[in-house]
Design an enzyme around this catalytic site. Structure first.
Site, PDB file in Angstrom:
ATOM      1  N   MET A  30      -4.433   7.039   1.646  1.00  0.00           N
ATOM      2  CA  MET A  30      -4.876   7.335   3.009  1.00  0.00           C
ATOM      3  C   MET A  30      -5.615   6.135   3.603  1.00  0.00           C
ATOM      4  O   MET A  30      -6.327   6.271   4.603  1.00  0.00           O
ATOM      5  CB  MET A  30      -5.758   8.581   3.034  1.00  0.00           C
ATOM      6  N   HIS A  37      -7.851   1.791  -5.308  1.00  0.00           N
ATOM      7  CA  HIS A  37      -6.489   1.734  -4.777  1.00  0.00           C
ATOM      8  C   HIS A  37      -5.737   0.505  -5.310  1.00  0.00           C
ATOM      9  O   HIS A  37      -4.570   0.599  -5.699  1.00  0.00           O
ATOM     10  CB  HIS A  37      -6.504   1.670  -3.251  1.00  0.00           C
ATOM     11  N   GLY A 147      -4.173   8.370  -8.903  1.00  0.00           N
ATOM     12  CA  GLY A 147      -5.411   8.269  -9.659  1.00  0.00           C
ATOM     13  C   GLY A 147      -5.817   9.586 -10.298  1.00  0.00           C
ATOM     14  O   GLY A 147      -5.617  10.656  -9.733  1.00  0.00           O
ATOM     15  N   ARG A 187     -14.701   7.987   0.652  1.00  0.00           N
ATOM     16  CA  ARG A 187     -15.786   8.791   1.219  1.00  0.00           C
ATOM     17  C   ARG A 187     -17.167   8.360   0.743  1.00  0.00           C
ATOM     18  O   ARG A 187     -18.171   8.836   1.275  1.00  0.00           O
ATOM     19  CB  ARG A 187     -15.545  10.275   0.927  1.00  0.00           C
TER      20      ARG A 187
END
Length: 282
Positions: A30, A37, A147, A187
């Site tokens: 995202m 990532h 992940g 986040r």
């Protein structure tokens, strides 16, 4: 690195690669890429001839009053990081390109989505399964990397792939953490200074639970009470969403750890909802 925003163009390019005999790998994200990532990208790179990374904040996996509008985004940074990792194609569509106005088709694995995050985010995994299926269809990928921080998501997708006979191999990549143990997440950017200082106690609590289990405590209710007490003492500003011990494959609660159990937690800290887990072997 090629950047594509149109799904049809992506499919056309990937079909061309397949006709040329190239294998294709996929890393769905995202965006707001961090080292977690890029480690997924690094894991996928040697598995394929052509690597596709998607950057798409998927609206269908967000429920009401969740952070869709405020989810962190930085496409230029994402582009630079993907290119530095040797990505061949970056797919960055708009929501309207992925979902027609009268979209009416969903993919679900309800049995594995009842507990953990699915209990408080009832539409989440339906959105995840649907968008990932679309990405599998568009890219014709032979391998995809996800992940293990999102262990439930990986279990759901593995079951979806098995049940629908989708010809793709899913690779789970271990959780990537900060030096103090906090699992990397986009986040984490929501955390205040005080919340960030306390957040590593999520991992520390899970490690203590695992030590207690290794010492012989196999009753899940006792282990969950122990971790709840730990969090009450070390995360006073946190609000526990769940503390659960489940079968790692079925994502269903267990009462006793026999062969193995996954201890999984979600804790709300201010604007952030942080998840983590640890696998306990029998």
């Amino acid at each position: 690195m090629n950047i594509i925003t149109d799904p049809t163009e992506l499919q056309r390019q990937c079909l061309t690669w397949r006709k040329q005999g190239h294998s294709i790998g996929l890393v769905p994200t995202m965006g707001y890429l961090h080292h977690g990532h890029t480690s997924l990208i690094g894991r996928a790179r040697p598995e394929c001839d052509r690597l596709v990374v998607s950057v798409f904040v998927n609206p269908t996996q967000f429920g009401e009053n969740e952070d869709l509008s405020s989810y962190p985004r930085d496409f230029e940074s994402d582009r630079a990081k993907a290119e530095a990792q040797g990505v061949d194609l970056l797919f960055a569509p708009e929501p309207g390109a992925m979902y027609e106005a009268n979209h009416a088709t969903w993919v679900e694995v309800p049995r594995l989505a009842i507990h953990l995050c699915g209990a408080t985010r009832p539409v989440h995994f339906r959105g995840v399964c649907t968008v990932v299926t679309k990405l599998f269809m568009l890219t014709q990928a032979e391998v995809a990397v996800f992940g293990e921080k999102d262990w439930q998501q990986l279990a759901v997708l593995r079951r979806m792939v098995r049940d629908l006979n989708i010809p793709i191999r899913l690779i789970g990549h271990p959780i990537v953490r900060e030096e103090d143990g906090l699992a990397l997440s986009s986040r984490n950017a929501y955390l205040t200074k005080e919340e960030r200082a306390a957040a590593p106690n999520i991992r520390k609590g899970l490690l203590k639970l695992a030590e207690k289990a290794k010492a012989g405590e196999r009753d899940c209710a006792a282990l969950k009470r122990f971790l709840a007490e730990e969090f009450a003492a070390t995360l006073p500003m946190g609000e526990v969403d769940y503390i659960e011990i489940v079968d790692p494959d079925e994502i269903s609660p267990i009462t006793t750890i026999a062969r193995s159990g996954l201890a999984a937690v979600a804790v709300r800290m201010g604007k952030a909802r942080l998840i983590d887990n640890i696998l306990i072997e029998g």
